[in-house]
Design a protein around this motif. Sequence first.
Motif, PDB file in Angstrom:
ATOM      1  N   GLY A  88       1.349   2.261 -22.923  1.00  0.00           N
ATOM      2  CA  GLY A  88       2.066   2.109 -21.660  1.00  0.00           C
ATOM      3  C   GLY A  88       3.560   2.256 -21.835  1.00  0.00           C
ATOM      4  N   LEU A  89       4.113   1.661 -22.888  1.00  0.00           N
ATOM      5  CA  LEU A  89       5.548   1.801 -23.158  1.00  0.00           C
ATOM      6  C   LEU A  89       5.914   3.242 -23.475  1.00  0.00           C
ATOM      7  CD1 LEU A  89       6.266  -1.422 -25.247  1.00  0.00           C
ATOM      8  CD2 LEU A  89       7.035  -0.903 -22.922  1.00  0.00           C
ATOM      9  N   TRP A  90       5.081   3.910 -24.257  1.00  0.00           N
ATOM     10  CA  TRP A  90       5.327   5.323 -24.582  1.00  0.00           C
ATOM     11  C   TRP A  90       5.298   6.183 -23.323  1.00  0.00           C
ATOM     12  CZ3 TRP A  90       1.787   9.533 -24.456  1.00  0.00           C
ATOM     13  CH2 TRP A  90       2.276  10.704 -25.018  1.00  0.00           C
ATOM     14  N   TYR A  91       4.303   5.950 -22.447  1.00  0.00           N
ATOM     15  CA  TYR A  91       4.201   6.702 -21.196  1.00  0.00           C
ATOM     16  C   TYR A  91       5.404   6.436 -20.296  1.00  0.00           C
ATOM     17  CZ  TYR A  91       2.435   8.396 -16.737  1.00  0.00           C
ATOM     18  OH  TYR A  91       2.299   9.052 -15.555  1.00  0.00           O
ATOM     19  N   ALA A  92       5.813   5.180 -20.178  1.00  0.00           N
ATOM     20  CA  ALA A  92       6.963   4.838 -19.332  1.00  0.00           C
ATOM     21  C   ALA A  92       8.241   5.462 -19.888  1.00  0.00           C
ATOM     22  CB  ALA A  92       7.110   3.324 -19.236  1.00  0.00           C
ATOM     23  N   PHE A  93       8.394   5.484 -21.204  1.00  0.00           N
ATOM     24  CA  PHE A  93       9.568   6.091 -21.827  1.00  0.00           C
ATOM     25  C   PHE A  93       9.609   7.591 -21.556  1.00  0.00           C
ATOM     26  CE2 PHE A  93      11.607   8.050 -25.554  1.00  0.00           C
ATOM     27  CZ  PHE A  93      12.860   7.483 -25.433  1.00  0.00           C
ATOM     28  N   ARG A  94       8.483   8.275 -21.716  1.00  0.00           N
ATOM     29  CA  ARG A  94       8.446   9.725 -21.453  1.00  0.00           C
ATOM     30  C   ARG A  94       8.736  10.028 -19.994  1.00  0.00           C
ATOM     31  NH1 ARG A  94       3.579  13.049 -23.203  1.00  0.00           N
ATOM     32  NH2 ARG A  94       4.846  14.490 -22.014  1.00  0.00           N
ATOM     33  N   ARG A  95       8.142   9.295 -19.066  1.00  0.00           N
ATOM     34  CA  ARG A  95       8.370   9.538 -17.640  1.00  0.00           C
ATOM     35  C   ARG A  95       9.817   9.211 -17.273  1.00  0.00           C
ATOM     36  NH1 ARG A  95       5.965  13.284 -16.750  1.00  0.00           N
ATOM     37  NH2 ARG A  95       6.896  13.129 -14.717  1.00  0.00           N
ATOM     38  N   GLY A  96      10.392   8.202 -17.906  1.00  0.00           N
ATOM     39  CA  GLY A  96      11.793   7.861 -17.659  1.00  0.00           C
ATOM     40  C   GLY A  96      12.727   8.977 -18.104  1.00  0.00           C
ATOM     41  N   LEU A  97      12.458   9.569 -19.272  1.00  0.00           N
ATOM     42  CA  LEU A  97      13.272  10.699 -19.735  1.00  0.00           C
ATOM     43  C   LEU A  97      13.137  11.904 -18.805  1.00  0.00           C
ATOM     44  CD1 LEU A  97      12.862  10.633 -23.624  1.00  0.00           C
ATOM     45  CD2 LEU A  97      14.853  10.014 -22.260  1.00  0.00           C
ATOM     46  N   ALA A  98      11.914  12.158 -18.337  1.00  0.00           N
ATOM     47  CA  ALA A  98      11.715  13.269 -17.404  1.00  0.00           C
ATOM     48  C   ALA A  98      12.461  13.012 -16.099  1.00  0.00           C
ATOM     49  CB  ALA A  98      10.221  13.465 -17.127  1.00  0.00           C
ATOM     50  N   ALA A  99      12.442  11.778 -15.623  1.00  0.00           N
ATOM     51  CA  ALA A  99      13.165  11.438 -14.393  1.00  0.00           C
ATOM     52  C   ALA A  99      14.671  11.577 -14.599  1.00  0.00           C
ATOM     53  CB  ALA A  99      12.813  10.021 -13.941  1.00  0.00           C
ATOM     54  N   LEU A 100      15.173  11.191 -15.782  1.00  0.00           N
ATOM     55  CA  LEU A 100      16.601  11.354 -16.064  1.00  0.00           C
ATOM     56  C   LEU A 100      17.007  12.818 -16.059  1.00  0.00           C
ATOM     57  CD1 LEU A 100      17.399   8.718 -18.819  1.00  0.00           C
ATOM     58  CD2 LEU A 100      18.386   8.892 -16.552  1.00  0.00           C
ATOM     59  N   ARG A 101      16.176  13.672 -16.650  1.00  0.00           N
ATOM     60  CA  ARG A 101      16.477  15.108 -16.639  1.00  0.00           C
ATOM     61  C   ARG A 101      16.481  15.649 -15.207  1.00  0.00           C
ATOM     62  NH1 ARG A 101      13.609  15.233 -21.652  1.00  0.00           N
ATOM     63  NH2 ARG A 101      11.643  15.467 -20.541  1.00  0.00           N
ATOM     64  N   LEU A 102      15.519  15.201 -14.397  1.00  0.00           N
ATOM     65  CA  LEU A 102      15.450  15.660 -13.005  1.00  0.00           C
ATOM     66  C   LEU A 102      16.668  15.193 -12.218  1.00  0.00           C
ATOM     67  CD1 LEU A 102      13.735  16.986 -10.755  1.00  0.00           C
ATOM     68  CD2 LEU A 102      12.837  14.721 -10.294  1.00  0.00           C
ATOM     69  N   VAL A 103      17.046  13.943 -12.374  1.00  0.00           N
ATOM     70  CA  VAL A 103      18.212  13.413 -11.663  1.00  0.00           C
ATOM     71  C   VAL A 103      19.479  14.116 -12.133  1.00  0.00           C
ATOM     72  CG1 VAL A 103      19.630  11.343 -11.386  1.00  0.00           C
ATOM     73  CG2 VAL A 103      17.168  11.201 -11.101  1.00  0.00           C
ATOM     74  N   SER A 104      19.553  14.399 -13.423  1.00  0.00           N
ATOM     75  CA  SER A 104      20.727  15.093 -13.956  1.00  0.00           C
ATOM     76  C   SER A 104      20.847  16.493 -13.365  1.00  0.00           C
ATOM     77  CB  SER A 104      20.635  15.166 -15.471  1.00  0.00           C
ATOM     78  OG  SER A 104      21.661  15.959 -15.983  1.00  0.00           O
ATOM     79  N   SER A 105      19.746  17.232 -13.319  1.00  0.00           N
ATOM     80  CA  SER A 105      19.805  18.585 -12.749  1.00  0.00           C
ATOM     81  C   SER A 105      20.095  18.522 -11.252  1.00  0.00           C
ATOM     82  CB  SER A 105      18.502  19.338 -13.009  1.00  0.00           C
ATOM     83  OG  SER A 105      17.428  18.722 -12.324  1.00  0.00           O
ATOM     84  N   LEU A 106      19.543  17.536 -10.567  1.00  0.00           N
ATOM     85  CA  LEU A 106      19.823  17.382  -9.144  1.00  0.00           C
ATOM     86  C   LEU A 106      21.291  17.051  -8.921  1.00  0.00           C
ATOM     87  CD1 LEU A 106      18.668  17.249  -6.279  1.00  0.00           C
ATOM     88  CD2 LEU A 106      18.227  14.837  -6.664  1.00  0.00           C
ATOM     89  N   GLY A 107      21.855  16.206  -9.775  1.00  0.00           N
ATOM     90  CA  GLY A 107      23.279  15.890  -9.682  1.00  0.00           C
ATOM     91  C   GLY A 107      24.146  17.117  -9.921  1.00  0.00           C
ATOM     92  N   ASP A 108      23.739  17.985 -10.853  1.00  0.00           N
ATOM     93  CA  ASP A 108      24.488  19.221 -11.094  1.00  0.00           C
ATOM     94  C   ASP A 108      24.459  20.127  -9.866  1.00  0.00           C
ATOM     95  OD1 ASP A 108      25.133  18.421 -13.624  1.00  0.00           O
ATOM     96  OD2 ASP A 108      23.505  19.564 -14.595  1.00  0.00           O
ATOM     97  N   VAL A 109      23.291  20.258  -9.249  1.00  0.00           N
ATOM     98  CA  VAL A 109      23.173  21.110  -8.060  1.00  0.00           C
ATOM     99  C   VAL A 109      24.032  20.561  -6.931  1.00  0.00           C
ATOM    100  CG1 VAL A 109      21.581  21.867  -6.262  1.00  0.00           C
ATOM    101  CG2 VAL A 109      20.900  21.998  -8.658  1.00  0.00           C
TER     102      VAL A 109
END
Length: 104
Positions: A21-42
């Motif tokens: 569960g911790l591994w899954y939450a960590f991976r999804r958190g990193l994916a969400a950070l990348r998405l938010v970062s790209s959205l912030g750039d746009v």
Amino acid sequence: MQWWVVWVVLVLALLVSLAAGLWYAFRRGLAALRLVSSLGDVIGNRFAETDEFDEPQPKPASFTVPLEQSIDKYSSAHAQVMRREARKHERHEAVWRRWSVFNE
């Protein structure tokens, strides 16, 4: 089977599911950070594009300018309307003249 073996198996299963569960939450958190970062750039690029263009200043309202300017603007607009109406009337007259001689 000893009673404590069951507890060991249960604790191991708990630890494995907790780690998964911790591994899954960590991976999804990193994916969400990348998405938010790209959205912030746009969004940042869009704001930068809008800052590049200088919008023209809006015309002041008619009640904030001197009365002579408002009268001049109104009279020129009314003259344009009258010219447009005269051209329309001339076109209609021309059509009626063509129609009146069409069947002769």
